[in-house]
Design a protein around this motif. Structure first.
Motif, mmCIF file in Angstrom:
data_model
loop_
_atom_site.group_PDB
_atom_site.id
_atom_site.type_symbol
_atom_site.label_atom_id
_atom_site.label_comp_id
_atom_site.label_asym_id
_atom_site.label_seq_id
_atom_site.Cartn_x
_atom_site.Cartn_y
_atom_site.Cartn_z
ATOM 1 N N SER A 238 -20.070 24.377 34.412
ATOM 2 C CA SER A 238 -20.196 25.259 34.984
ATOM 3 C C SER A 238 -19.205 26.359 34.829
ATOM 4 C CB SER A 238 -19.839 24.698 36.709
ATOM 5 O OG SER A 238 -18.569 24.859 36.899
ATOM 6 N N ILE A 239 -19.632 27.628 35.264
ATOM 7 C CA ILE A 239 -18.778 28.775 35.047
ATOM 8 C C ILE A 239 -17.601 28.555 35.723
ATOM 9 C CG2 ILE A 239 -19.522 30.179 37.137
ATOM 10 C CD1 ILE A 239 -19.220 31.628 33.681
ATOM 11 N N ASP A 240 -17.273 27.937 36.732
ATOM 12 C CA ASP A 240 -15.744 27.777 37.226
ATOM 13 C C ASP A 240 -15.151 26.965 36.351
ATOM 14 O OD1 ASP A 240 -16.770 28.937 39.322
ATOM 15 O OD2 ASP A 240 -17.337 27.237 40.668
ATOM 16 N N GLU A 241 -15.508 26.072 35.349
ATOM 17 C CA GLU A 241 -14.779 25.423 34.287
ATOM 18 C C GLU A 241 -14.339 26.114 33.301
ATOM 19 O OE1 GLU A 241 -16.446 21.058 33.614
ATOM 20 O OE2 GLU A 241 -17.948 21.740 34.850
ATOM 21 N N ILE A 242 -14.758 27.373 33.020
ATOM 22 C CA ILE A 242 -14.534 28.302 32.004
ATOM 23 C C ILE A 242 -13.123 29.032 32.438
ATOM 24 C CG2 ILE A 242 -15.198 30.253 30.504
ATOM 25 C CD1 ILE A 242 -16.593 27.371 30.171
ATOM 26 N N ASP A 243 -12.195 29.005 31.742
ATOM 27 C CA ASP A 243 -10.969 29.661 31.953
ATOM 28 C C ASP A 243 -10.786 31.325 31.747
ATOM 29 O OD1 ASP A 243 -9.348 27.317 32.518
ATOM 30 O OD2 ASP A 243 -9.821 26.787 30.519
ATOM 31 N N LEU A 244 -11.679 31.583 30.428
ATOM 32 C CA LEU A 244 -11.510 32.921 29.949
ATOM 33 C C LEU A 244 -13.032 33.394 29.350
ATOM 34 C CD1 LEU A 244 -9.562 35.360 29.355
ATOM 35 C CD2 LEU A 244 -9.094 34.446 27.426
ATOM 36 N N ILE A 245 -13.518 34.500 29.599
ATOM 37 C CA ILE A 245 -14.788 35.020 28.811
ATOM 38 C C ILE A 245 -14.045 36.298 27.995
ATOM 39 C CG2 ILE A 245 -17.174 35.896 29.175
ATOM 40 C CD1 ILE A 245 -17.050 34.300 31.884
ATOM 41 N N ILE A 246 -14.372 36.322 26.522
ATOM 42 C CA ILE A 246 -14.245 37.298 25.966
ATOM 43 C C ILE A 246 -15.544 37.902 25.346
ATOM 44 C CG2 ILE A 246 -13.141 38.074 23.697
ATOM 45 C CD1 ILE A 246 -10.972 36.066 24.220
ATOM 46 N N PRO A 247 -15.901 38.929 26.271
ATOM 47 C CA PRO A 247 -17.249 39.811 25.746
ATOM 48 C C PRO A 247 -17.248 40.632 24.777
ATOM 49 C CG PRO A 247 -16.230 40.735 27.848
ATOM 50 C CD PRO A 247 -15.168 39.796 27.180
ATOM 51 N N HIS A 248 -18.306 41.187 24.231
ATOM 52 C CA HIS A 248 -18.302 42.417 23.372
ATOM 53 C C HIS A 248 -17.732 43.535 24.242
ATOM 54 C CE1 HIS A 248 -19.386 45.228 20.558
ATOM 55 N NE2 HIS A 248 -20.589 45.812 21.114
ATOM 56 N N GLN A 249 -16.970 44.060 23.568
ATOM 57 C CA GLN A 249 -16.195 45.468 24.306
ATOM 58 C C GLN A 249 -16.838 46.742 24.166
ATOM 59 O OE1 GLN A 249 -12.689 44.751 25.737
ATOM 60 N NE2 GLN A 249 -13.618 42.635 25.453
ATOM 61 N N ALA A 250 -18.055 46.771 24.902
ATOM 62 C CA ALA A 250 -18.960 47.790 24.865
ATOM 63 C C ALA A 250 -18.715 48.733 26.006
ATOM 64 C CB ALA A 250 -20.684 47.516 24.852
ATOM 65 N N ASN A 251 -18.574 48.378 27.201
ATOM 66 C CA ASN A 251 -18.598 49.239 28.502
ATOM 67 C C ASN A 251 -18.255 48.510 29.536
ATOM 68 O OD1 ASN A 251 -19.480 50.595 30.716
ATOM 69 N ND2 ASN A 251 -21.084 51.828 29.476
ATOM 70 N N ILE A 252 -17.256 48.937 30.109
ATOM 71 C CA ILE A 252 -16.781 48.073 31.336
ATOM 72 C C ILE A 252 -17.784 47.881 32.521
ATOM 73 C CG2 ILE A 252 -15.763 49.961 32.896
ATOM 74 C CD1 ILE A 252 -14.202 46.490 32.215
ATOM 75 N N ARG A 253 -18.778 48.740 32.634
ATOM 76 C CA ARG A 253 -19.961 48.674 33.555
ATOM 77 C C ARG A 253 -20.715 47.595 33.199
ATOM 78 N NH1 ARG A 253 -23.432 52.725 34.680
ATOM 79 N NH2 ARG A 253 -23.117 53.732 32.650
ATOM 80 N N ILE A 254 -20.936 47.317 31.940
ATOM 81 C CA ILE A 254 -21.848 46.214 31.597
ATOM 82 C C ILE A 254 -20.985 44.993 31.876
ATOM 83 C CG2 ILE A 254 -22.684 44.785 29.630
ATOM 84 C CD1 ILE A 254 -23.262 47.645 28.020
ATOM 85 N N ILE A 255 -19.851 44.834 31.528
ATOM 86 C CA ILE A 255 -18.964 43.692 31.823
ATOM 87 C C ILE A 255 -18.808 43.327 33.254
ATOM 88 C CG2 ILE A 255 -16.912 42.673 31.678
ATOM 89 C CD1 ILE A 255 -16.347 44.190 28.909
ATOM 90 N N SER A 256 -18.638 44.317 34.004
ATOM 91 C CA SER A 256 -18.579 44.089 35.668
ATOM 92 C C SER A 256 -19.963 43.704 35.986
ATOM 93 C CB SER A 256 -18.194 45.587 36.295
ATOM 94 O OG SER A 256 -17.350 46.206 35.844
ATOM 95 N N HIS A 257 -21.206 44.310 35.557
ATOM 96 C CA HIS A 257 -22.356 44.007 36.256
ATOM 97 C C HIS A 257 -22.666 42.303 35.780
ATOM 98 C CE1 HIS A 257 -26.263 45.146 37.404
ATOM 99 N NE2 HIS A 257 -26.814 44.147 36.750
#
Ligand code: ACO
Length: 321
Positions: A238-257
């Protein structure tokens, strides 16, 4: 895939830090607009360093961080959309710069901003137990940016990130979920040189990066969420078992969404886009190396990296540190 470990990380930034205020002087934009719409405050742009120079710097740091001798490397994969040359590949140039005279495979891949995710998967599947690979994401996107186009030039920067991976045969694992779909609406492309023949030797214009930002935004939020959910399903976590997500750094609004859609705290996502902007294939590799330098990565951590980009490509990987 059991038994793959990341042993070391490194990154390199270009020489010039370009702030939003600097860009205000060349295009009709403002620091306020860029920060509000993207979260980006600065990006680094190279004047004299090419992609292979940044990639080499990152590689040297990753080799040092891993504590290995470069002669242990038996495979080099570089993800880039802005290689120094059509040929030889950036990876071959790195092999030469590292003085690795032993025969090995060294090649580039182009999966745009998903490049590092793809490269990590390819390299992991190519090495046998005891073998070590150098995986790099590196770009000098400034080569393909039109600095009179405010839609694109504010977003991107130059940089490189490198990782040393080894097939150790231990319990640690990396799992992959990478995909590509056709860009039927041509929302993201850079044409490069056009064809020429001895008869029409006059068409040698370079094409700059062009983008339909809104369409890319829609694609990004859809596939980032889908990639993470498919990967979680695949690894039965589950997502709760994940400690950290490293996303492509494109746009903070994409990541927040995406964070909202997944119902996770935005704090679970590592970001450094405010400083570096979008460095395409280098983005996730740099973010991993920066997170390591900042002391955020620790033994046993469960991480997801997730990217999307031109192609249209996308993908996520689950990494146990
Ligand atoms: N400064 C000021 N105004 C601007 C700028 C700018 N730099 N850029 C656009 N505008 C204007 C537009 O002209 C428009 O004005 P109008 O309403 O008068 O027509 C207005 O701001 C709104 O423009 P939008 O395009 O609707 O702005 P949006 O909120 O969608 O943000 C952005 C644009 C930041 C590009 C966003 O769509 C985005 O981040 N998309 C994803 C891009 C991305 O991730 N690309 C990388 C893909 S990875 C790869 O493979 C390379």
């Amino acid at each position: 895939m059991k038994g793959i470990e990341i042993l070391g990380y490194g990154y390199a930034k270009a020489e010039h830090r370009i702030t939003n205020d600097d860009l205000e002087k060349i295009v009709d934009t403002s620091d306020e607009w860029i920060v509000a719409r993207t979260g980006i405050s600065s990006r680094y742009v190279s004047e004299n360093k090419n992609t292979s120079d940044l990639a080499y710097e990152a590689a040297i740091k990753a080799i040092g961080n891993a504590g290995i001798d470069s002669s242990e490397i038996s495979l080099i994969v570089v993800a880039t959309i802005t290689p120094d040359k059509f040929t030889p590949s950036t990876a071959s140039i790195i092999q030469e710069k590292l003085n690795l005279n032993q025969p090995m495979m060294a090649f580039d891949i182009n999966a745009a901003c998903s490049g590092y995710v793809y490269a990590l998967e390819i390299a992991s599947k190519m090495i046998d137990i005891g073998e070590t690979a150098l995986v790099i994401g590196a770009e000098t996107l400034s080569k393909i940016l039109d600095y009179s186009d405010r839609n694109t030039c504010i977003l991107f920067g130059d940089g490189a990130g490198a990782s040393i991976i080894k097939k150790t045969g231990t319990d640690k694992s990396i799992e992959f979920h990478s995909r590509s779909v056709p860009d039927v609406n041509h929302v993201l492309f850079a044409n490069g040189v056009s064809q020429s023949t001895p008869l029409t030797n006059d068409s040698k214009d370079y094409g700059y990066l062009e983008m339909n930002g809104k369409e890319v935004f829609r694609f990004a939020i859809k596939v980032m969420q889908e990639s993470i959910e498919s990967l979680l399903n695949q690894i039965d976590k589950s997502i709760d078992e994940i400690d950290l997500i490293i996303p492509h750094q494109a746009n903070i609004r994409i990541i927040s969404h995406v964070a909202r859609k997944l119902k996770v705290d935005i704090e679970k996502f590592y970001t450094n886009l405010h400083e570096y902007g979008n460095t395409s294939a280098a983005s996730i590799a740099m973010a991993l190396a920066c997170a390591n330098e900042e002391g955020i990565l620790r033994e046993g951590m469960k991480i997801i990296i997730v990217g999307f980009g031109a192609g249209l490509t996308y993908g996520a990987s689950y990494i146990e540190l």
